[in-house]
Every structure is written in C-alpha cells, then in structure tokens.
Motif scaffolding. Structure first.
Motif, PDB file in Angstrom:
ATOM      1  N   THR A 175      20.763  36.986  36.566  1.00  0.00           N
ATOM      2  CA  THR A 175      21.706  36.851  37.667  1.00  0.00           C
ATOM      3  C   THR A 175      22.726  37.969  37.564  1.00  0.00           C
ATOM      4  N   VAL A 176      23.009  38.653  38.659  1.00  0.00           N
ATOM      5  CA  VAL A 176      24.009  39.721  38.702  1.00  0.00           C
ATOM      6  C   VAL A 176      25.086  39.318  39.710  1.00  0.00           C
ATOM      7  N   LEU A 177      26.328  39.327  39.244  1.00  0.00           N
ATOM      8  CA  LEU A 177      27.464  38.935  40.085  1.00  0.00           C
ATOM      9  C   LEU A 177      28.429  40.113  40.214  1.00  0.00           C
ATOM     10  N   VAL A 178      28.672  40.559  41.440  1.00  0.00           N
ATOM     11  CA  VAL A 178      29.663  41.596  41.723  1.00  0.00           C
ATOM     12  C   VAL A 178      30.978  40.908  42.059  1.00  0.00           C
ATOM     13  N   VAL A 179      32.050  41.337  41.379  1.00  0.00           N
ATOM     14  CA  VAL A 179      33.343  40.650  41.474  1.00  0.00           C
ATOM     15  C   VAL A 179      34.406  41.626  41.954  1.00  0.00           C
ATOM     16  N   THR A 180      35.170  41.212  42.968  1.00  0.00           N
ATOM     17  CA  THR A 180      36.247  42.066  43.463  1.00  0.00           C
ATOM     18  C   THR A 180      37.407  41.223  43.975  1.00  0.00           C
ATOM     19  N   ASP A 181      38.612  41.760  43.877  1.00  0.00           N
ATOM     20  CA  ASP A 181      39.731  41.216  44.646  1.00  0.00           C
ATOM     21  C   ASP A 181      39.494  41.537  46.115  1.00  0.00           C
ATOM     22  N   GLY A 182      39.920  40.657  47.010  1.00  0.00           N
ATOM     23  CA  GLY A 182      39.893  40.998  48.430  1.00  0.00           C
ATOM     24  C   GLY A 182      40.920  42.063  48.729  1.00  0.00           C
ATOM     25  N   VAL A 183      42.115  41.903  48.139  1.00  0.00           N
ATOM     26  CA  VAL A 183      43.187  42.899  48.183  1.00  0.00           C
ATOM     27  C   VAL A 183      43.716  43.038  46.767  1.00  0.00           C
ATOM     28  N   PHE A 184      43.857  44.261  46.300  1.00  0.00           N
ATOM     29  CA  PHE A 184      44.290  44.519  44.925  1.00  0.00           C
ATOM     30  C   PHE A 184      45.813  44.444  44.861  1.00  0.00           C
ATOM     31  N   SER A 185      46.302  43.529  44.020  1.00  0.00           N
ATOM     32  CA  SER A 185      47.675  43.054  44.112  1.00  0.00           C
ATOM     33  C   SER A 185      48.729  44.078  43.739  1.00  0.00           C
ATOM     34  N   MET A 186      48.410  45.044  42.910  1.00  0.00           N
ATOM     35  CA  MET A 186      49.413  46.037  42.525  1.00  0.00           C
ATOM     36  C   MET A 186      49.484  47.210  43.497  1.00  0.00           C
ATOM     37  N   ASP A 187      48.461  47.368  44.346  1.00  0.00           N
ATOM     38  CA  ASP A 187      48.367  48.565  45.176  1.00  0.00           C
ATOM     39  C   ASP A 187      48.324  48.298  46.666  1.00  0.00           C
ATOM     40  N   GLY A 188      48.081  47.050  47.083  1.00  0.00           N
ATOM     41  CA  GLY A 188      47.965  46.773  48.503  1.00  0.00           C
ATOM     42  C   GLY A 188      46.743  47.410  49.130  1.00  0.00           C
ATOM     43  N   ILE A 189      45.724  47.664  48.318  1.00  0.00           N
ATOM     44  CA  ILE A 189      44.480  48.274  48.785  1.00  0.00           C
ATOM     45  C   ILE A 189      43.447  47.178  49.013  1.00  0.00           C
ATOM     46  N   ALA A 190      42.770  47.221  50.160  1.00  0.00           N
ATOM     47  CA  ALA A 190      41.733  46.246  50.457  1.00  0.00           C
ATOM     48  C   ALA A 190      40.408  46.694  49.858  1.00  0.00           C
ATOM     49  N   ALA A 191      39.625  45.724  49.420  1.00  0.00           N
ATOM     50  CA  ALA A 191      38.290  46.027  48.912  1.00  0.00           C
ATOM     51  C   ALA A 191      37.391  46.492  50.060  1.00  0.00           C
TER      52      ALA A 191
END
Length: 394
Positions: A175-191
């Motif tokens: 099983t392979v799971l790709v993990v990301t923040d929807g928005v990165f909290s320190m930068d305000g950058i969206a995935a």
C-alpha cells in the motif's frame, strides 16, 4: 540539589532568551476575537492578527448558546473512552454531520487533529507499505509517520517530479499513501492537489489530505481543498480540525473510506486511550458547521481582507509568502528582525507573533499573520500603516 538535567535545560532556556527566541505566552483576558484584551495591558483594545479564527466564530453567540444547551442536556464530560461508555448520540451526530459536510463515507472524532494524525499511520500502515510525505507537512503528520513501520519517502514542497520519482521507487510496496497538507500552515501555500491526485491515480496510490487550514472557508460551502478542485472522490483520507474555522475550540477528525474509519475505531491508539470529546463541544461544533456551510458573506469578507493585506504589504516592499490564503507570512529571514517587528507592532497594540527555527527552517524567520472574517477594512489599514512605519524604524 538540582538534577543535571534541570541545569542543562536552564542553560538552554537562558541561551534562547539571550537570542530573543524564547517563546512567551500571551495571556488573553477576553473572549477570542479580532479585538482582544491581554491581561498584561489591562482593558486596552488589541488588534489580534494571529488567531486561526478564520470565520470569526470563536465567540459567535450561536455557538455559545449551543454549548450551553449541550451542557444542560448532556452534562460536562463522559469520563470514558469511546469503546467503553464514552460514546454519546451527539458524537455520532457530529461524525455523520462532518461526513455529510466534506462528502465522505464515514468519520471518526479525535481529541485534536494532532491526535488524528498521530493515530492514523500506525493503525493502517505496516512493514511492506510506504508513505510519501510533502517536506512542509505539519509536525503532527511527521510525528504520526514516525510511529508507523512503513517505508518513508519525502518530496520537496509541491514538487510533482519528485513525487513521481518517489511513487516509482515505492511501487514494490503493498500500500502506498501520499500525504499532504491542504494548505501549509507556515507559508499559506496550497497543495497542488490536482497534480497529486493525478500521479497517485496513475501509480495506484492512496491520497491523504490534512485540511485543517482550509475546512470551513476554502471551496464551495467551505468544504475544503478537495471540494475546491472537485476531487472529493479522489481523496481517500481527509483529516481536519474543529479548532480553527469551525469554532476554534478543540477536536479533530479522520474522514474517508468506510473501511479505513472502521479500522481506526479498532486500532487508533489516541482514540482507544483518550476520553471522548466533551458533548457540549460537539453540540457547538454541529452549529459551527451549519454556520460555515452558509457563510458566503463571511468568506467574501475574508477574501477581501486577505487581498487587502497581501497587496498592501507587497506594495510596501515586504516579501509575503503564498498567494491568496489568509495565512499571511512576512518573511524576514533573520529571527532578530522578526522579533523587532513583532515588538514594534505590539507597541501599537497589534498582536502578531514571530516564528523562527525550529518552527520554520533556519534562515526562514517570519511574522505570520492570519486574517479573520471578523476583521474590518479599517483593521487591515491599521496594520499596513504600522508596517509602513516599521520600515524606517528597524
């Protein structure tokens, strides 16, 4: 006699203090809002630019009243974990409501989103599996991944070429799971969620998104980044918080495929070994979701005030990270300068907090501000006027 550990920690604290990097806790003496009182300065009005209160609901009277109803109806606490005698009908109601809101099959509540992320990976991944994580993911994701036995890969922030390479390297795994923040909290950058989902689908991987800094105010009805991109059916696991836009109290969740949620009820350690959420909090959270779902006016003001602040700071020559998110980081690079700016703002009754290593990488110090729907245009002009003055003062 003091233990050597205490002496060592005291020396390290003194060293942080000498570099003005010691984190101080500011004691609020009023409800959380766009304007607050700090106990240290008495009744003076302080403009609050650093809360996760995106929709301005933290002291909304509808939520306060719902919590009162919950206290009267359900009492104070459950005194138990969920599988013993800690599951109340209001917990089930909230789980169903979250699933309906973010368009998933099922939901499980945790004490916080940190707990949700800490309990997720160990429960569903084992040796022979792989997890692929964005380099800017939240600390709770990093800690949760450390607890599992899966093979670990990391890709540079939003770098789809690196993600593609990691997926190819992990193709031998079960099983392979790709993990990301929807928005990165320190930068305000969206995935780059469309890119991530496209690559994951091509390689047969699952996708997990922590949408804590998006749910309630991003996408149609505030349903988050998957809804923004029309990708609800391609995100297998969605974690989030009730402690930011959705009322600002506490509580988190994992939402997603039914089988995954059912397994977490059997194996997620923070769920199995922590008291269930206070029922009154659940009652207020139900009201918060109802408000958020129809809060287009609040989202419009949040968007307008975010644009006003970002454009104003850029016009003044400040380096601002991200593009259109209400997390507005002003990058200074130098930690001492970030502290100086925060002190300058504080002297003008504006609360904004400096961030430096280890919260952000070395050389990436910043003032991170966060806009709320409760802020007015006049509030933002006041902040911009202070930043205009600070340029000639440091």
């Amino acid at each position: 006699m003091r233990h050597p550990l205490c002496e060592r920690l005291r020396d390290e604290l003194d060293e942080l203090s000498s570099r003005k990097l010691l984190k101080a806790e500011r004691e609020i003496a009023s409800p959380q809002s766009a304007h607050i009182n700090l106990r240290a300065v008495g009744e003076r009005d302080i403009l609050n630019m650093c809360a996760n209160n995106y929709l301005g609901l933290s002291n909304h009277q509808t939520l306060v009243q719902a919590a009162h109803v919950g206290l009267d109806r359900y009492g104070f606490g459950m005194s138990s974990v969920r599988f013993i005698c800690g599951t109340h009908s209001v917990h089930r109601a909230l789980e169903t409501r979250v699933s309906d809101y973010v368009r998933t099959e099922d939901t499980i509540l945790f004490g916080s989103c940190f707990d949700a992320n800490a309990g997720l990976f160990e429960a569903i991944l084992d040796a022979g599996d792989a997890v692929i994580s964005d380099s800017l993911n939240h600390a709770s994701i990093i800690d949760g991944i450390r607890l599992c036995k899966a093979e670990r890969f990391r890709y540079a922030n939003n770098d789809m070429d690196e993600l593609d390479r990691a997926l190819r390297e992990a193709r031998h795994c079960r099983t392979v799971l790709v993990v990301t923040d929807g928005v990165f909290s320190m930068d305000g950058i969206a995935a780059n969620l469309p890119g991530i989902c496209n690559l994951a689908k091509r390689h047969g991987a699952l996708v997990m998104v922590d949408d804590s800094h998006a749910v309630g105010f991003i996408g149609p009805g505030g349903r988050g980044t998957p809804a923004l991109h029309g990708l609800e059916d391609q995100v297998d696991i969605l974690t989030g918080t009730l402690g930011k836009a959705l009322g600002g109290a506490s509580g988190g969740y994992v939402s997603g495929r039914h089988e995954i949620i059912a397994w977490l009820r059997q194996r997620a350690r923070p769920y199995l070994f922590s008291n269930s959420l206070m029922p009154a909090l659940c009652e207020a959270s139900l009201a918060a979701i109802d408000l958020a779902e129809r809060a287009d006016d609040l989202r419009q003001n949040l968007t307008a005030r975010t644009y006003q602040l970002r454009k104003g700071l850029s016009d003044l020559g400040f380096q601002v990270s991200g593009s259109d998110h209400p997390i507005v980081p002003v990058i200074t690079g130098n930690a001492a300068i970030a502290v100086q700016i925060a002190d300058f703002l504080a002297a003008r009754d504006i609360l904004a907090v400096p961030f430096s290593y280890p919260v952000v990488p070395q050389g990436a110090a910043r003032i991170r501000m966060q806009v709320s729907a409760a802020h007015s245009a006049e509030d933002i002009e006041r902040v911009l006027a202070a930043f205009q003055s600070v340029r000639s003062s440091i």
